[in-house]
Design a protein around this motif. Sequence first.
Motif, short mmCIF file in Angstrom:
data_model
loop_
_atom_site.label_atom_id
_atom_site.label_comp_id
_atom_site.label_asym_id
_atom_site.label_seq_id
_atom_site.Cartn_x
_atom_site.Cartn_y
_atom_site.Cartn_z
N VAL A 30 43.87 -10.29 -12.16
CA VAL A 30 44.58 -9.63 -11.06
C VAL A 30 45.74 -8.80 -11.61
O VAL A 30 45.97 -7.67 -11.17
CB VAL A 30 45.05 -10.66 -10.01
CG1 VAL A 30 45.98 -10.01 -8.99
CG2 VAL A 30 43.85 -11.29 -9.32
N ALA A 31 46.47 -9.34 -12.60
CA ALA A 31 47.59 -8.60 -13.19
C ALA A 31 47.10 -7.29 -13.80
O ALA A 31 47.74 -6.24 -13.64
CB ALA A 31 48.30 -9.45 -14.24
N VAL A 34 46.24 -4.83 -11.01
CA VAL A 34 47.45 -4.27 -10.42
C VAL A 34 48.07 -3.24 -11.36
O VAL A 34 48.48 -2.16 -10.93
CB VAL A 34 48.46 -5.39 -10.07
CG1 VAL A 34 49.82 -4.83 -9.70
CG2 VAL A 34 47.92 -6.26 -8.94
N GLN A 37 46.14 -0.03 -11.15
CA GLN A 37 46.41 0.69 -9.91
C GLN A 37 47.78 1.37 -9.95
O GLN A 37 47.93 2.50 -9.50
CB GLN A 37 46.33 -0.26 -8.71
CG GLN A 37 46.51 0.43 -7.37
CD GLN A 37 45.42 1.44 -7.06
OE1 GLN A 37 44.29 1.32 -7.53
NE2 GLN A 37 45.75 2.45 -6.28
N ILE A 38 48.78 0.69 -10.51
CA ILE A 38 50.10 1.29 -10.64
C ILE A 38 50.04 2.52 -11.54
O ILE A 38 50.60 3.57 -11.21
CB ILE A 38 51.12 0.26 -11.16
CG1 ILE A 38 51.41 -0.80 -10.09
CG2 ILE A 38 52.42 0.94 -11.61
CD1 ILE A 38 52.20 -2.00 -10.57
#
Length: 82
Positions: A30-31, A34, A37-38
């Motif tokens: 998940v990290a 994320v 996506q950032i």
Amino acid sequence: MGETTRITVTLPTEQVAELKKLTDNVSGYVAEAVARQIRHQLLGADLRSYEDEHGSFSEEELAEARARVAGATESSGGASAA
């Protein structure tokens, strides 16, 4: 990875089941998602800012950028550019 903060995230049950099939390290997975996506959003903002200042990219510039992305993706073992 550096400093971490524990949070609670709610996901659809089906996604969690598929996620657990993909990895034993859900937090790491998940990290990374994320972070990707950032990076995607920051790059988009930078590109829009550049175009606001310098005008739209030409077809030649876009073709060169696509070729560079394809080359970088190939050299990194075929990771997704998204």
